[in-house]
Design a protein around this motif. Structure first.
Motif, mmCIF file in Angstrom:
data_model
loop_
_atom_site.group_PDB
_atom_site.id
_atom_site.type_symbol
_atom_site.label_atom_id
_atom_site.label_comp_id
_atom_site.label_asym_id
_atom_site.label_seq_id
_atom_site.Cartn_x
_atom_site.Cartn_y
_atom_site.Cartn_z
ATOM 1 N N ARG A 234 0.798 -1.062 0.070
ATOM 2 C CA ARG A 234 0.186 0.030 0.206
ATOM 3 C C ARG A 234 0.890 1.129 -0.013
ATOM 4 O O ARG A 234 0.427 2.239 -0.634
ATOM 5 C CB ARG A 234 -1.048 0.158 1.132
ATOM 6 N N ALA A 235 1.775 1.097 0.947
ATOM 7 C CA ALA A 235 3.045 2.357 0.669
ATOM 8 C C ALA A 235 3.275 2.699 -0.359
ATOM 9 O O ALA A 235 3.585 3.739 -0.951
ATOM 10 C CB ALA A 235 3.861 2.174 2.177
ATOM 11 N N GLU A 236 4.115 1.513 -1.086
ATOM 12 C CA GLU A 236 4.494 1.522 -2.373
ATOM 13 C C GLU A 236 3.524 2.131 -3.242
ATOM 14 O O GLU A 236 3.997 3.172 -4.154
ATOM 15 C CB GLU A 236 4.850 0.203 -2.905
ATOM 16 N N ARG A 237 2.358 1.910 -3.517
ATOM 17 C CA ARG A 237 1.454 2.362 -4.197
ATOM 18 C C ARG A 237 1.203 3.690 -4.179
ATOM 19 O O ARG A 237 0.932 4.639 -5.011
ATOM 20 C CB ARG A 237 -0.055 1.579 -4.178
ATOM 21 N N VAL B 284 2.115 9.685 -5.636
ATOM 22 C CA VAL B 284 2.511 10.693 -5.252
ATOM 23 C C VAL B 284 3.663 11.333 -6.223
ATOM 24 O O VAL B 284 3.935 12.232 -6.697
ATOM 25 C CB VAL B 284 3.081 10.955 -3.736
ATOM 26 N N VAL B 285 4.799 10.358 -6.455
ATOM 27 C CA VAL B 285 5.898 10.599 -7.401
ATOM 28 C C VAL B 285 5.065 10.649 -8.780
ATOM 29 O O VAL B 285 5.587 11.724 -9.493
ATOM 30 C CB VAL B 285 6.855 9.434 -7.221
ATOM 31 N N GLY B 286 4.336 9.967 -9.350
ATOM 32 C CA GLY B 286 3.820 10.335 -10.439
ATOM 33 C C GLY B 286 3.137 11.794 -10.753
ATOM 34 O O GLY B 286 3.494 12.404 -11.518
ATOM 35 N N GLY B 287 2.513 12.134 -9.385
ATOM 36 C CA GLY B 287 1.996 13.500 -9.462
ATOM 37 C C GLY B 287 2.851 14.700 -9.692
ATOM 38 O O GLY B 287 2.708 15.648 -10.168
ATOM 39 N N ALA B 288 4.241 14.303 -8.796
ATOM 40 C CA ALA B 288 5.272 15.334 -8.804
ATOM 41 C C ALA B 288 5.779 15.397 -10.358
ATOM 42 O O ALA B 288 6.304 16.708 -10.558
ATOM 43 C CB ALA B 288 6.168 14.927 -7.787
ATOM 44 N N VAL B 289 5.888 14.279 -10.961
ATOM 45 C CA VAL B 289 6.598 14.360 -12.313
ATOM 46 C C VAL B 289 5.588 14.941 -13.302
ATOM 47 O O VAL B 289 6.101 15.790 -13.939
ATOM 48 C CB VAL B 289 6.634 12.640 -12.725
ATOM 49 N N GLN C 273 14.242 11.156 -10.736
ATOM 50 C CA GLN C 273 15.213 10.402 -9.959
ATOM 51 C C GLN C 273 15.016 11.267 -8.518
ATOM 52 O O GLN C 273 15.119 10.416 -7.659
ATOM 53 C CB GLN C 273 16.558 10.988 -10.448
ATOM 54 N N ILE C 274 14.963 12.443 -8.272
ATOM 55 C CA ILE C 274 14.825 12.972 -7.156
ATOM 56 C C ILE C 274 13.579 12.605 -6.111
ATOM 57 O O ILE C 274 13.642 12.328 -5.049
ATOM 58 C CB ILE C 274 14.897 14.536 -7.130
ATOM 59 N N PHE C 275 12.666 12.622 -7.205
ATOM 60 C CA PHE C 275 11.280 12.109 -6.387
ATOM 61 C C PHE C 275 11.288 10.940 -5.822
ATOM 62 O O PHE C 275 11.067 10.320 -4.834
ATOM 63 C CB PHE C 275 10.134 12.469 -7.483
ATOM 64 N N CYS C 276 11.960 9.699 -6.713
ATOM 65 C CA CYS C 276 12.359 8.287 -6.061
ATOM 66 C C CYS C 276 12.896 8.351 -5.063
ATOM 67 O O CYS C 276 12.764 7.506 -4.055
ATOM 68 C CB CYS C 276 12.603 7.771 -7.553
#
Lengths: 189, 336, 639
Positions: free
Chosen positions: B79-82, B87-92, C350-353
């Motif tokens: 769940r945490a990974e998802r 969040v990372v996807g949104g940031a990208v 990369q930074i976000f990951c």
């Protein structure tokens, strides 16, 4: 055993290289007040009374100008700026004699060339004493030596940043060996 | 750590604001082009600062957060990974959108910067090692004139500066008026600016060009139109013959010593184009490409020992006798 | 091999041997001897990697000293400490040393040392080429610095724009020394790039499929491709410059049909990927350190790998952003603004990951992680100032000013040097068998962090205040004095931090705490070897079942058996699945790489004085290559 010898050999080689490179690559932006003084006295004639050659006083230090890449390149710029090319073209001559050939009416040693620039010569060479500072006269003389092919190829420039009719000075042919650079001996055979 | 960040941020802000002033500051715009650039800069800076702060906050929070000891490093919670993925996807996506927006902003600013109007004054600047040759162009050849290191312009009028290099690459940069552009041998570049207010704006060469790159400055002086025209008329006239004896002696010295080999003074026999044109030398605000302020003492210092002030410069040290210096300097100081 | 075994062609494999005898026999086969000749002939990637690292750090010191001299001169307006000629040489030597002799080689060095260990093989591919590349690098760097001592050091900037670096405006041999040094270092870099690509593609331990390759290895792989495509551009450019200066060609002579801008295009086509060559391995180091010190695998393995590849491709499309003020057509220039900003996206991924990894992990604040945190702080500022200079209009104001100096130091020091120092602390126990001192490490970090920011942040402001680059002094009335003084003080602090690093290294090598195999409890294969690793790396080649093999198999690592113990053998496998295909024999130590490097070096040095050196110099090179490739009796077994 072997190591001290190798170390000494390396040191000697480095020192030789150091002395050799030192001269060529120095950038003396200010001329040395000691070296700038001291008049070079050359003889324009091969005749002198008595058995010996004419008496000349040369400090011998002026050779540094044609062994130094900075001086030769400055001389090249000054050659254009002071309009030497007006009479001598880019070494091929025009109303003035060619500087790239073997004929050196007043001698081809750097002291002779500098004297020609400073004193002027009959038939049209102006005297630049008081107009061109002493240090620059020697730089121009060093460049004229390069045009004559006397300057080593690692010192002179290899091509021009503008259009010229001849190759870069480092690629000009060396002049044939002469026994003396005295005037009078330079007439074509 | 967070307190330290705030202090750093505060200091950074104070420093940034201090950049707004200075004789050659890009953040002190005096014309519409520089204004456009300064505004774009501030927008980018604010957005960048916000992004950086966000990253630092996430970093600090992430480090500070309490996470139970994980004996097996590979025991990850799906769940945490998802959640991280979302969040990372949104940031990208946010990054991509920001980048597109900044590119668009930059593009529109660029179009404004390089838009060309009909110039009121055209000047041709040639970059030499280490001075600026300035030639005012005109449709009638008898109204052109040459000066050096200082460009006078009328206020509020578009000025086109044509740029080329004589020897190596230089760069024309007057930060308070507009961005820079290179002077490249064999290439003709062009720049345009408008000075909104009267004033003196300093510029400097911004492309490494040899020993005295550091001292290759210039001034752009903006004057109201009538005063500019008066200045231009004065520049077109040849140098007046000095009236006093000392000045006349200085004039003779100028053409009998080395000076005449490199400099032009219109109205005399000195006509060489190797060095800067000195016809109205004393009307300038500085000597040696904005290195020394104009004054009698500085003229003397420059003439006696250029190599001491700008080592490597093309003007040689010429021997000047003690009784020659004063007349020469008087003459030069009289070339208004 | 015993005489009996040789006579009967008995091939003893590692399958049948006990641990002690296996170790003894492998040691005999793989070790580098201790005589001078043995040490000069070594083809062990660890020996060569260590030499590379030490040499690169020595050049870092030299480059740093030149920077300190520059900062002392700039601390005050119109200071008379250093004149224009020496200053020009100093900033040229600083840039050239840092870019060509430190940054790229040190990343390659870590790659040479770590990649074979991380992929689970016994030696790098083409080990003699590896030795050759080190010697060529050493000779090139020595050539440059000895020339500097002899006053033939270059003085035209590390980028050597024509016409300033042409024959008329740069008399003598100074620029030729610079141009030829490039040839040395690029040959060296190309060699290492080839070795790394082949090692990563063909020599991985069985079971290490493409998606189990450690991120550091991926970063070295992408970097190697960048080197192969970018370095030739600068070699061509520097060769053309030497030709212009030596034999009078007109490549860069506008008067005769050449173009001054051609140089800039060629140089920056290399120059931009060059900074990514420096940065991408550092991202691999960051990934390794974050995984170990947040006690979990890095989040987003696939996005990270794809970002690395994307950055690699994109980096070739940015070079014109160094030429925005040269008068190029504006539509073209704006394309490069777009691409330069676009590269922020994969870097952002990369930074976000990494942030996600740190968020979810439990951080252990040891020195390596401190440097990685410093990386975040500094590199993000550098990246954002990079987005600013990517914009053409902003660049017309800040190009060639101290703003750009600040930007690239933020991305290079923050983005590459901080991770590098962290990597040094991280892998030091593996390389030397001893841990570095934690206390000194903290002092090192804080001094470096504070010193760096105090030195370089004011430069952003100086650039906006109108201070151009590459100036040996400035006028007092410009008002740049106080900030310059502050920057010089910061530089001094940064310098002291490097002195501390050196002290820490020296003390720890002598008296540091002894490290076991895996002091950080990390997951990648290099930690399965002893500290320092035996010459043969792994007594039996591991069989890989997971991205983090040591975390997946905590009790014992599964291994593959069947390699010979009495001759040098590795396993080569398929590119994607690492399915074992051959027992590959690895070359024995040889003196020929050193001799070839000497011959090549002599030919390169002589060729700046005469073109005939290329002709006559090729004879010793040919002799050395013949000696190198002369067939030896290594038994090439069938499978």
């Amino acid at each position: 055993m072997k190591r001290p010898f190798a170390a000494r050999l390396v040191a000697v080689l480095l020192l030789t290289a150091l002395l050799a490179a030192c001269e060529r690559e120095d950038r003396p932006l200010r001329s040395s007040p000691v070296l700038s003084g001291g008049r070079e006295e050359i003889a324009l004639s091969t005749n002198a009374p008595g058995p010996g050659a004419p008496t000349e006083y040369k400090t011998g230090t002026r050779g540094e100008y044609e062994k130094n890449a900075f001086h030769v390149s400055q001389g090249k710029k000054l050659y254009t700026w002071y309009n030497c090319s007006g009479c001598h073209a880019n070494g091929g001559g025009g109303s003035g004699p060619a500087l790239m050939d073997d004929v050196w009416i007043y001698g081809s040693a750097i002291e002779n060339i500098a004297a020609s620039i400073r004193e002027g010569r009959p038939n049209g060479m102006p005297t630049f004493r008081g107009k061109i500072p002493e240090d620059q006269i020697w730089q121009i003389a060093a460049y004229v030596r390069a045009l004559g092919g006397f300057v080593a190829s690692d010192v002179a420039s290899s091509r021009h940043d503008e259009m010229r009719s001849h190759e870069g000075e480092s690629r000009l042919p060396s002049p044939p060996a002469r026994t003396s650079s005295q005037p009078g001996l330079a007439h074509p055979k | 750590m967070r307190g330290g960040l705030r202090v750093t941020g505060g200091m950074a802000a104070a420093w940034l604001l201090s950049a707004c002033s200075g004789p050659q500051s890009a953040l002190d715009p005096q014309g519409p082009h520089a204004d456009n650039l300064a505004r774009l800069f501030w927008i980018f800076t604010v957005i960048s600062a916000v992004i950086w702060l966000a990253v630092m906050v996430v970093l600090v929070l992430g480090l500070a957060r309490r996470v139970p000891n994980r004996l097996d490093p590979l025991a990850l919670e799906p769940r945490a990974e998802r959640r991280s993925l979302v969040v990372v996807g949104g940031a990208v996506v946010a990054t991509a959108l920001t980048v597109i927006a900044l590119t668009a902003l930059s593009y529109f600013s660029q179009r404004k910067l390089f838009a060309r109007e009909n110039p009121g004054v055209t000047v041709k600047v040639t970059g030499y090692q280490w001075w600026w040759d300035v030639r005012y162009e005109s449709e009638s050849p008898d109204r052109t004139f040459t000066t050096a290191n200082e460009i006078y312009v009328p206020v509020g009028v578009p000025v086109t500066v044509k740029l080329t290099g004589y020897d190596v690459i230089h760069s024309f940069w007057v930060p308070s008026l507009t961005g820079k552009q290179d002077l490249i041998p064999g290439q003709d570049n062009e720049i345009q600016f408008v000075a909104s207010r009267p004033g003196v704006y300093r510029g400097q060469c911004a492309e490494f060009c040899g020993w005295q790159h550091a001292h290759m400055g210039m001034f752009v002086v903006a004057l109201p139109r009538p005063e500019f025209e008066a200045w231009a008329e004065a520049q077109r006239t040849p140098a007046a013959r000095p009236e006093d004896a000392e000045g006349q002696k200085g004039a003779e010295l100028f053409v009998s010593k080395a000076c005449v080999m490199c400099h032009t003074i219109r109205g005399t026999s000195a006509g060489s184009r190797v060095g800067p044109d000195l016809t109205h030398f004393a009307s300038r605000k500085s000597i040696a490409s904005a290195t020394l302020p104009m004054s009698r003492g500085n003229i003397a210092a420059w003439v006696v020992d250029p190599q001491g002030i700008k080592p490597g410069v093309n003007m040689p040290n010429v021997s000047i006798a003690a009784d020659e210096l004063d007349p020469l300097v008087s003459y030069l100081a009289g070339l208004r | 091999m015993t005489t009996f075994e040789k006579a009967t062609h008995l091939d003893v494999r590692d399958t049948d041997l006990g641990q002690a005898e296996l170790h003894a026999r492998l040691l005999r086969t793989w070790r580098t001897g201790s005589s001078l000749l043995d040490r000069l002939s070594s083809v062990d990637h660890k020996v060569i990697g260590r030499r590379y690292i030490i040499t690169a750090f020595a050049f870092l010191c030299l480059g740093g000293l030149s920077a300190m001299a520059m900062r002392m001169q700039l601390a005050q307006p119109e200071a008379k400490l250093i004149g224009p000629d020496l200053y020009n040489q100093l900033f040229t030597m600083h840039g050239t040393t840092m870019m060509f002799l430190f940054a790229v080689p040190v990343m390659e060095a870590f790659g040479v040392y770590l990649v074979p260990l991380m992929v689970g093989t016994r030696n790098i591919a083409f080990p003699r080429l590896n030795a050759f590349s080190y010697w060529v690098y050493l000779f090139g760097g020595a050539f440059l610095w000895i020339s500097f001592m002899l006053k033939i050091g270059p003085d035209v900037g590390w980028f050597a724009y024509v016409p300033l670096s042409g024959p008329d405006f740069s008399p003598g041999k100074r620029t030729d020394v610079w141009a030829q040094m490039i040839t040395f270092t690029e040959v060296s870099a190309l060699a290492v790039a080839v070795e790394i690509i082949v090692t990563v593609f063909k020599l991985r331990a069985p079971g290490m499929t493409l998606d189990r390759i450690p991120l550091f290895v991926w970063s070295m792989l992408v970097t190697s491709f960048l080197i192969i495509f970018a370095m030739p551009a600068v070699m061509v450019a520097s060769t053309m410059l030497i030709l212009d200066r030596l034999v009078g060609t007109h490549f860069f002579n506008p008067a005769e049909g050449g173009d001054a801008l051609l140089w800039q295009h060629l140089f920056w086509f290399f120059g931009h990927p060059e900074v990514y060559i420096i940065f991408i391995p550092a991202t691999g180091m960051v990934s390794s350190i974050i995984a170990a010190f947040s006690r979990r695998p890095v989040f987003g393995y696939l996005p990270l790998v794809l970002s690395l590849i994307a950055v690699g491709f994109l980096s070739f499309g940015l070079w014109v952003h160094h030429m925005f003020v040269t008068g190029l057509p504006q539509l073209g220039a704006s394309f490069f603004t777009a691409s330069s900003m676009l590269i922020a996206v994969p870097n952002g991924i990369q930074i976000f990951c990494w942030l996600a990894t740190l968020w979810d992990g439990k951080p252990i604040f040891k020195t390596p992680l401190l440097f990685v945190l410093g990386f975040f702080f500094i590199f993000v500022i550098g990246g954002l100032s990079g987005v600013m200079v990517a914009s053409v209009p902003i660049d017309t104001q800040v190009h060639d000013t101290y703003f750009v100096v600040a930007h690239f130091h933020y991305v290079l020091i923050g983005g590459a040097v901080f991770p590098l120092i962290g990597a040094l602390y991280y892998w030091f126990p593996k390389i030397t068998g001893r841990l570095m001192d934690e206390n000194l490490g903290r002092w090192n970090f804080w001094l470096a962090f504070i010193g760096f920011n105090v030195a370089f942040f004011p430069m952003h402001i100086l650039g906006l205040q109108g201070m151009p680059r590459r100036v040996y002094t400035y006028l007092p009335e410009m008002g740049w004095g106080p900030l310059n003084l502050l920057a010089s003080v910061g530089a001094l602090l940064l310098f002291i931090s490097f002195v501390l690093l050196l002290l820490n290294v020296m003390i720890s090598v002598a008296r540091g705490a002894i490290a076991d195999d895996n002091p950080w409890d990390a997951g990648t294969l290099e930690w399965a070897t002893s500290s320092p690793p035996a010459p043969y790396n792994f007594s039996r080649v591991p069989f890989v079942t997971h991205r983090e093999p040591l975390w997946d198999n905590r009790d014992a690592l599964p291994v593959v058996t069947g390699l010979s113990v009495d001759s040098r053998e590795l396993i080569s496998g398929t590119v994607t699945e690492a399915f074992p295909q051959h027992r590959e024999s690895s070359p024995a130590p040889s003196i020929w790489p050193l001799l070839a490097a000497i011959a090549v070096g002599a030919a390169f040095v002589a060729s700046i004085f005469t073109p005939w050196a290329v002709v006559w110099g090729s004879i010793p090179v040919a002799i050395a290559l013949v000696g190198w490739f002369w067939p030896k009796d290594t038994p090439e077994d069938e499978k």
